[in-house]
Every structure is written in C-alpha cells, then in structure tokens.
Design an enzyme around this catalytic site. Structure first.
Site, PDB file in Angstrom:
ATOM      1  N   ASP A 190      -8.796 -16.697   9.851  1.00 39.15           N
ATOM      2  CA  ASP A 190     -10.036 -17.486   9.783  1.00 39.15           C
ATOM      3  C   ASP A 190     -10.501 -17.752   8.338  1.00 39.15           C
ATOM      4  OD1 ASP A 190      -9.997 -17.493  12.477  1.00 39.15           O
ATOM      5  OD2 ASP A 190     -11.849 -16.372  12.792  1.00 39.15           O
ATOM      6  N   ARG A 201       1.848 -35.984  15.717  1.00 39.23           N
ATOM      7  CA  ARG A 201       1.611 -37.335  15.188  1.00 39.23           C
ATOM      8  C   ARG A 201       2.752 -38.295  15.583  1.00 39.23           C
ATOM      9  NH1 ARG A 201      -1.871 -39.759  11.782  1.00 39.23           N
ATOM     10  NH2 ARG A 201      -2.868 -38.036  10.730  1.00 39.23           N
ATOM     11  N   GLY A 261      -3.953 -35.185   7.353  1.00 40.67           N
ATOM     12  CA  GLY A 261      -4.445 -36.574   7.328  1.00 40.67           C
ATOM     13  C   GLY A 261      -5.243 -36.945   8.571  1.00 40.67           C
ATOM     14  N   GLU A 265     -12.124 -24.372  17.034  1.00 41.83           N
ATOM     15  CA  GLU A 265     -12.467 -23.880  18.378  1.00 41.83           C
ATOM     16  C   GLU A 265     -13.971 -23.605  18.488  1.00 41.83           C
ATOM     17  OE1 GLU A 265     -10.677 -19.417  17.571  1.00 41.83           O
ATOM     18  OE2 GLU A 265     -11.348 -19.880  19.573  1.00 41.83           O
ATOM     19  N   ARG A 275      -8.234  -4.762  19.731  1.00 39.85           N
ATOM     20  CA  ARG A 275      -9.665  -5.061  19.556  1.00 39.85           C
ATOM     21  C   ARG A 275     -10.452  -3.830  20.007  1.00 39.85           C
ATOM     22  NH1 ARG A 275     -10.267  -9.573  16.425  1.00 39.85           N
ATOM     23  NH2 ARG A 275      -9.087 -11.333  17.208  1.00 39.85           N
ATOM     24  N   VAL A 310       0.851  -1.205   0.000  1.00 40.11           N
ATOM     25  CA  VAL A 310       0.000   0.000   0.000  1.00 40.11           C
ATOM     26  C   VAL A 310       0.883   1.250   0.000  1.00 40.11           C
ATOM     27  CG1 VAL A 310      -1.630   1.351   1.410  1.00 40.11           C
ATOM     28  CG2 VAL A 310      -1.972  -1.123   1.125  1.00 40.11           C
ATOM     29  N   GLY A 347     -14.798  -7.846  11.398  1.00 33.17           N
ATOM     30  CA  GLY A 347     -15.080  -6.669  12.228  1.00 33.17           C
ATOM     31  C   GLY A 347     -14.645  -5.397  11.513  1.00 33.17           C
TER      32      GLY A 347
HETATM   33  O1  F6P Z   1     -10.292 -13.933  14.020  1.00 32.94           O
HETATM   34  C1  F6P Z   1      -9.044 -14.499  14.161  1.00 32.94           C
HETATM   35  C2  F6P Z   1      -8.915 -15.216  15.479  1.00 32.94           C
HETATM   36  O2  F6P Z   1      -7.594 -15.682  15.550  1.00 32.94           O
HETATM   37  C3  F6P Z   1      -9.928 -16.316  15.739  1.00 32.94           C
HETATM   38  O3  F6P Z   1      -9.608 -17.512  15.076  1.00 32.94           O
HETATM   39  C4  F6P Z   1      -9.852 -16.418  17.239  1.00 32.94           C
HETATM   40  O4  F6P Z   1     -11.032 -16.960  17.778  1.00 32.94           O
HETATM   41  C5  F6P Z   1      -9.697 -14.999  17.661  1.00 32.94           C
HETATM   42  O5  F6P Z   1      -9.101 -14.325  16.569  1.00 32.94           O
HETATM   43  C6  F6P Z   1      -8.864 -14.782  18.891  1.00 32.94           C
HETATM   44  O6  F6P Z   1      -8.945 -13.441  19.230  1.00 32.94           O
HETATM   45  P1  F6P Z   1      -8.010 -12.620  20.211  1.00 32.94           P
HETATM   46  O7  F6P Z   1      -7.028 -11.883  19.380  1.00 32.94           O
HETATM   47  O8  F6P Z   1      -8.953 -11.639  20.845  1.00 32.94           O
HETATM   48  O9  F6P Z   1      -7.376 -13.569  21.157  1.00 32.94           O
END
Ligand code: F6P
Length: 333
Positions: free
Chosen positions: A141, A168, A199, A236, A85, A36, A117
C-alpha cells in the site's frame, strides 16, 4: 536484558534480535529478513525468526536463524517466516503473552517488518515493556509516513502495470472501457502510480473527489477525437469496481468491463527497487539496535536512509502527491 524480577533493563546492550513479518505479506520481505539475519550475525548477535506474525510469537513458533537459513531467498516473494492477520494484538493480555514469550526465548530486541498494523503493535509493546524495536516499512500500500517507498510497493505497481498492458490489448481490440481495481485498502498510492505509468484515462482514489458524469464526458470527448478504448484505474478504497462500471454504462454508450487484480499484486519476485530498499533498511535496522536505539522506523527519503520515531510515523499521515495526479490527467488526454 531481562531482570530476575521479570522487568526489562533498558540500559544494557542487546545480545539477540527477533525478526518478525506480521500482517499482509509484501514482495521483498525475504530480502529484508536476509539482511537482518546476516547483519545481526556479523555483529555477533543471535537471531531468531518468529513465524506466523504475532500469533506465532505467542504460540512460541520461534526458531534460531543462521547464515544458511536465509540462503536463496533474496529473490523470493512472500515471507519465509509466514504471516497471519492478528487483530487480537490490540488486547493488552495478548501483548503480555507476547512479552512473556520474548523473555522465555531471551529475545531482547525486535526488527518488525510490516505495515501500519505492525507499526501500531510495535509501538504498544515498546511503550508497555520497553523492548527495543526497529520497524522496517513493508506493505504494497505504501501508505506509511517516513518513507518514500515501503518494501513491496514497487513490485506491486510493476505487477499491476504488466497486467494492465495486457488488458489494454484486448480493450483496444474490442473498443471497450475497462475499470481496473487495484489494491489499497484505505488509500490510492498504488492506483495513482499505476494509473500514471499505465496511461489510464482516469484514476479514482479516495483522497481526491471524482465525479462519474465528468469521467463519462471525458470518454465521450475522447471518442469524438477517435479514441475507442479507455482504461480507468481505481483503488479498492473507492468502492466496488462493478458498481462504478454499472454507472458508467448508464452514462455512456460504451461497452464497460471490469477487472479486479487482487492478490496477484502481493506476490512474485521482488523488483530491484524492492530488494534494494529491503537490503539497506534491513542492515540499518540492526545497526540501530546495536547502537542502542529503539522505537524508530527506518525509511528511504530522497534515496537516503532516514530514521523517524515510531510515535511520529503513527501520528502523521502520508499525503498523496497531487502533482502526480495532475500529470496523469494531463498526459492521458
Ligand atoms: O495492506 C495490504 C493489502 O494488500 C491491502 O491493499 C488490501 O486491502 C489488504 O492488504 C488485503 O488483505 P488480506 O491479506 O487480509 O486479504
């Protein structure tokens, strides 16, 4: 771009770009920031790095970037801009502060590098203030509609697979079952790819219902055929690995252990694919702003750069590939 009255003139050409990496970091974000910054400078635009995500924006943590400020970062994991966040961004008053800061720094367009987000927040700012924004998908993700790959996904998958290959070895030596939890807050994209290429004998993801009794039967059938160790990969999003392991212990006579890979999947040097995606999408995002485009996400679909309106990316849901799931099951007999 900003009028004296405080509005935003959408007709004029942009002169500056702000780049920001809000939300969870992903390996390859730095390669995208580099793309960028360097593309913007090539187009004679001034570039500002916004630090610590949306929180940093309202605090005015903004610095001017030059060619050298992104030197030596293409191979570095994380984000040199840092992140945070920021659930407060859902509030209009908070977004207004963000707009005021953009105006104060004369930043008249944004490249937002992040996941779902960031995408929602970007669309809100665009709707409320008309600021031209282009999004680059970056999230391990890989759950965004409009792209086959989000930056960081391939790196996270490779990291998880490397870890599972090691697990493994010990699983085989001790003739154990391992339940391995990988990331994926609400979905099974990482688990599915990791399960296929590692696998795994079973893959547990929220998109496809599963039954632990059938999985226990599959393990028993494997044992009868001489198999003595098994890998179960779970997202998860399906629950707690320890709970799943407890149930499997009850349903089988096997020694079941747990490994939660966690944030290790978010770090490390980005793979070639994560970097390539970042370089191409980073450059394209700036070109689009220069062409006066706005409210788009750039993505890679079948190896081509494709732009999708933010509204559509938000509205539509990326689907899990059922054929990959079936293939993984078939191959891990
Ligand atoms: O969105 C990416 C991610 O790594 C998810 O897979 C996971 O649940 C979350 O962020 C973990 O978030 P944090 O950074 O708040 O621990």
């Amino acid at each position: 771009m900003y009028t004296k009255k405080g509005g935003f003139n959408m007709g004029t050409k942009i002169k500056s770009v702000g780049v920001i990496t809000p939300g969870g970091d992903a390996p390859g974000m730095n390669s995208a920031i580099r793309a960028v910054v360097r593309t913007a400078i090539a187009y004679d635009l001034s570039v500002f790095g916004i630090e610590r995500g949306w929180q940093g924006l309202i605090e005015g943590k903004i610095r001017s970037m030059d060619l050298q400020s992104v030197g030596g970062v293409i191979n570095r994991g994380g984000t040199i801009l840092h992140t945070h966040r920021c659930p407060e961004f859902r509030e209009k008053a908070f977004r207004h502060k963000a707009y005021e800061k953009l105006k104060a720094f004369n930043i008249d367009s944004l490249v937002v590098i992040g996941g779902d987000g960031s995408l929602n927040a970007s669309y809100q700012i665009y709707k409320e203030y008309g600021i031209p924004i282009i999004n680059i998908p970056a999230s391990i993700d890989n759950d965004l509609y409009g792209t086959d790959y989000s930056i960081g996904f391939d790196t996270a998958v490779n990291t998880a697979v490397e870890a599972i290959d090691k697990i493994r070895d010990t699983a085989t030596s001790h003739e154990r079952v391992f339940v391995i939890e990988v990331m994926g807050r609400n979905n099974g994209f990482i688990a599915l790819d990791v399960g296929l290429v590692a696998g795994a004998e079973a893959i547990l993801i929220p998109e496809i219902p599963f039954d632990l009794s059938s999985i226990a039967q599959k393990l028993a059938y494997g044992q009868q055929r001489g198999k003595s160790s098994f890998i179960i990969v779970m997202a998860e999003a399906v629950g707690k690995a320890e709970e799943i392991a407890k149930k499997l212990r009850r349903k089988t006579n096997m020694d079941v252990r747990v490994s939660v890979l966690g944030h290790i999947q978010r770090g490390g040097s980005p793979t070639a694919l994560s970097r390539e995606t970042a370089c191409k999408l980073g450059a394209r995002a700036v070109q689009l702003l220069k062409e006066n485009k706005k409210a788009l996400m750039v993505g890679m679909i079948s190896d081509r750069i494709i732009e999708t309106p933010l509204q559509e990316v938000i509205r539509r849901k990326k689907k899990i590939d059922l054929s990959t799931y079936k293939l993984a099951n078939l191959l891990a007999a």
